[in-house]
Design an enzyme around this catalytic site. Structure first.
Site, mmCIF file in Angstrom:
data_model
loop_
_atom_site.group_PDB
_atom_site.id
_atom_site.type_symbol
_atom_site.label_atom_id
_atom_site.label_comp_id
_atom_site.label_asym_id
_atom_site.label_seq_id
_atom_site.Cartn_x
_atom_site.Cartn_y
_atom_site.Cartn_z
ATOM 1 N N LYS A 1 -9.503 0.712 -2.294
ATOM 2 C CA LYS A 1 -9.807 0.316 -0.913
ATOM 3 C C LYS A 1 -11.217 0.732 -0.541
ATOM 4 C CE LYS A 1 -7.619 0.693 3.674
ATOM 5 N NZ LYS A 1 -6.477 1.321 4.393
ATOM 6 N N CYS B 1 -4.558 -3.397 3.823
ATOM 7 C CA CYS B 1 -4.215 -2.961 5.179
ATOM 8 C C CYS B 1 -5.374 -3.109 6.165
ATOM 9 C CB CYS B 1 -3.697 -1.522 5.125
ATOM 10 S SG CYS B 1 -2.800 -0.991 6.608
ATOM 11 N N GLU C 1 0.853 -1.191 0.000
ATOM 12 C CA GLU C 1 0.000 0.000 0.000
ATOM 13 C C GLU C 1 0.892 1.245 0.000
ATOM 14 O OE1 GLU C 1 -3.590 1.660 2.896
ATOM 15 O OE2 GLU C 1 -1.857 0.654 3.789
#
Length: 536
Positions: A344, A394, A284
C-alpha cells in the site's frame, strides 16, 4: 433644563437589528444546506440533493466579501463534514472526528472566500464552480498527504452525472454538480428579485440543465464490453471476531475466518452450487499475522489456495527487514506459493501512521494506537490467469492519482481489498463503496471489492453493483466480470482536466482581486454579474 439625550447615529457600517437577523438567517441557511448536501451521500440514493444544497450556498455567497464568504463556507463545511465524517469517531470518540471535520470545513471556507470574490464577475456561476473544484484539489493534497474522502463526485454513484467520470474523472463530476447547483441558485435569485427576463435567465438555465444533459449524453462513452474476455471472480469475506480497533486482537482469528470461508467456497464449487472461480480476492488484513514469519499462517494459506485451485490475492501485514510493518497484498499461487507483492502506497494518517506523534500525544494517549507502517513505492499488477489485476488498498481508492497509476499499469480488472472493521456499522463502508463505483466508470474496469467485515461487492464497469454482502457476515461472492484493456478518456487525459480547471479558477480569482483593487484605488465601479452588489 437638560436637553434629552440623543442616540448617536449608528452610521452606515453599524449593523442594524434587521441586518443582524439577515446574517443569522444566512448562517442557518448555509449550515442547513451543508447538511442537505451530506444527505446526497450513500447509503442514501438522494444524489440530486447535492446541487440543491450548493444552490443555497451559491445564493448566500453571491456578492459577499471574502471574509463573509469564508465564514459562510465554514458553516456549510461543518454542516457537510460533521455528519459525513462521524464514522471517524465510532471507537475513538470526538478526538478524531471533530478536529478533522473542522479542518475540512476550514478548507471549504477558504474556497468559499474565493468564490465570494469572483461572484461579482460576469460568468460567476462558472468561476465559482471551478473554485469549488480547486478547493477539493487543495484538500486532496494537504495536510499529511490530503484527505479527499468527501468529494462531490463520491455522492454521485447513482446519479445522472456518473458517466462524466469516464471523460474527466472526479473533477468533471464535481464541476457538473456545482454548475447545476450554482446555476439553480442564480436562477432562483433572479426570479426572486424580479429580473426574470428571458435574456437574463438564459445563462443560469443553461448552467443548471447543460451538465445533466451532458451526463446523459456521456452514457454512451461508458465502455462495458469485455474486450479482453471474461473472468469468474470470487471475493471472500471471512468476517472478524469483533468490530472496532481491536478487531485482530485474537491472534490468527481473522486469518482462520478467511481460510475457513475459502474452504467452504471450494466445497460449494465441488458440489456445483457455485461456478469455479478463476481467481480469488481476500480483503486487506485478511492474514492478521505475517505468513512469511509464521509457518502456521503460511500453511493455512497454502492449504486454502490448493483447495480452491486458483491464485488468491491475500491481504496481509508483512514485517520488512527493517522490523517495520507493511500493509501488503501477496499473490499466492496454489502450486508455487507467494509469487508477487503489492505494498500500500497511500497510508492513512492517524491510523496506519501517526504524523507528529509526540505533539498529538499531548492531547490524547490514543495516538499510540496508530501504527508505524511503511509505504510502498510502485503500482503493481497481479497476473491471475487471464486477468491482470490492478490493486488499490482501502484508503487508496479515494485518491485519483493512486488508482489511475495502478489501472494504467496494464490492467484489465481492478481489485480493492479493504478492512472497515475498525468503523463498525457506520456509513464509512457505504461511502467507500460509492468511491469504488465511481472508479469503475472512471477507468472502465470491473471492480472486485473484498472486505473483512463488509460490504464486499462485485461492480460492473458501468458502476452498477452485480452482487454485494451484508455487514459482519461470512460470505463469498462469485460471478463473471468483463476484462477490459481499453483506456477511458479520463485515463488518457490523466491529471490535465483538473489542472486546467484549477488554473482557470485561479486566473478568475486573480482577475477579480485586481479589478477590486483597481476599483478601490480609482473609485471606479467593478463589472458585476447583473444585480450582484457588494455586500458584507
Amino acid at each position: 433644563m437638560v436637553a434629552p439625550a440623543v442616540a448617536p447615529d449608528p452610521g452606515p457600517d453599524t449593523p442594524t437589528r434587521s441586518a443582524r437577523l439577515a446574517v443569522l438567517l444566512r448562517c442557518a441557511a448555509v449550515l442547513a444546506a451543508g447538511g442537505l448536501t451530506y444527505l446526497a451521500w450513500p447509503p442514501r440514493t438522494l444524489w440530486w440533493l447535492a446541487p440543491i444544497g450548493l444552490a443555497v450556498l451559491g445564493w448566500v455567497l453571491r456578492g459577499r466579501r471574502a471574509r463573509a464568504g469564508f465564514g459562510y463556507g465554514v458553516l456549510f463545511g461543518l454542516g457537510l463534514m460533521t455528519p459525513a465524517l462521524a464514522w471517524t469517531g465510532v471507537f475513538v470518540g470526538p478526538v478524531a472526528w471533530l478536529p478533522l471535520s473542522l479542518l475540512e470545513a476550514l478548507f471549504v471556507g477558504l474556497a468559499c472566500a474565493a468564490m465570494a470574490v469572483v461572484s461579482r464577475l460576469p460568468g460567476a456561476v462558472l468561476w465559482t464552480a471551478l473554485l469549488w473544484v480547486a478547493g477539493e484539489t487543495l484538500r486532496s493534497v494537504v495536510p499529511f498527504g490530503g484527505f479527499p474522502w468527501v468529494k462531490l463526485a463520491f455522492s454521485q454513484p447513482e446519479g445522472l452525472y456518473l458517466p462524466l467520470a469516464s471523460l474527466g474523472g472526479t473533477p468533471l463530476i464535481a464541476l457538473a454538480v456545482c454548475l447545476t447547483g450554482f446555476g439553480l441558485g442564480e436562477l432562483a435569485h433572479r426570479l426572486a428579485t424580479g429580473r426574470g427576463t428571458p435574456k437574463l435567465l438564459l445563462v443560469p438555465v443553461l448552467a443548471t440543465v447543460a451538465p445533466l444533459l451532458a451526463g446523459i449524453a456521456a452514457t454512451g462513452a461508458v465502455g462495458t464490453d469485455a474486450d479482453s474476455g471474461e473472468v469468474t471472480v470470487a471475493a471472500v469475506q471471512g468476517n472478524v471476531p469483533r468490530a472496532g480497533l481491536d478487531f485482530n486482537a485474537q491472534r490468527r482469528a481473522v486469518l482462520d475466518n478467511h481460510v475457513t470461508r475459502t474452504h467452504q467456497l471450494a466445497a460449494d464449487v465441488r458440489a456445483g452450487r457455485v461456478p469455479q472461480p478463476d481467481l480469488v480476492i481476500w480483503p486487506e488484513n485478511a492474514s492478521d499475522i505475517d505468513p512469511f514469519r509464521n509457518a502456521d499462517a503460511r500453511a493455512l494459506i497454502d492449504g486454502a489456495a490448493r483447495d480452491i485451485g486458483v491464485p488468491i490475492a491475500v491481504g496481509s501485514v508483512v514485517v520488512g527487514e527493517d522490523g517495520l510493518p507493511r500493509n501488503t497484498v501477496v499473490l499466492w499461487d496454489p502450486q508455487l506459493g507467494p509469487v508477487d507483492r503489492y505494498t500500500k502506497r497511500q497510508l492513512q494518517p492517524f491510523g496506519e501512521t501517526m504524523p507528529m506523534r509526540s505533539l498529538f500525544r499531548l492531547f490524547s494517549a490514543e495516538v499510540d494506537r496508530a501504527g508505524n507502517f511503511q509505504p510502498g513505492t510502485d503500482p503493481t499488477v497481479f497476473t491471475m490467469g487471464r486477468a491482470r489485476v490492478a490493486l488499490a488498498t482501502c484508503y487508496e481508492v479515494a485518491f485519483d492519482s493512486v488508482v489511475r497509476d495502478s489501472v494504467r499499469n496494464g490492467s484489465n480488472l481492478l481489485a480493492i481489498p479493504t478492512n472497515n472493521a475498525t468503523f463498525g456499522r457506520s456509513e464509512m463502508t457505504y461511502q467507500q463503496l460509492a468511491m469504488d463505483r465511481v472508479r469503475a466508470v472512471e477507468h472502465g474496469r470491473g471492480v472486485v471489492v473484498a472486505a473483512t467485515s463488509g460490504v464486499s461487492a462485485l461492480i460492473r464497469p458501468d458502476g452498477s453493483v452485480l452482487a454485494e454482502t451484508g455487514l459482519f457476515t461470512p460470505a463469498a461472492l462469485v460471478a463473471a466480470l468483463p476484462l477490459r484493456s481499453a483506456t477511458t478518456m479520463a485515463d488518457r487525459l490523466g491529471v490535465w482536466p483538473e489542472a486546467v480547471m484549477v488554473a482557470v479558477a485561479l486566473a478568475a480569482l486573480v482577475s477579480a482581486l485586481v479589478a477590486g483593487r483597481r476599483a478601490r484605488t480609482t473609485g471606479a465601479g467593478v463589472a458585476t454579474t447583473p444585480g450582484a452588489p457588494r455586500q458584507a
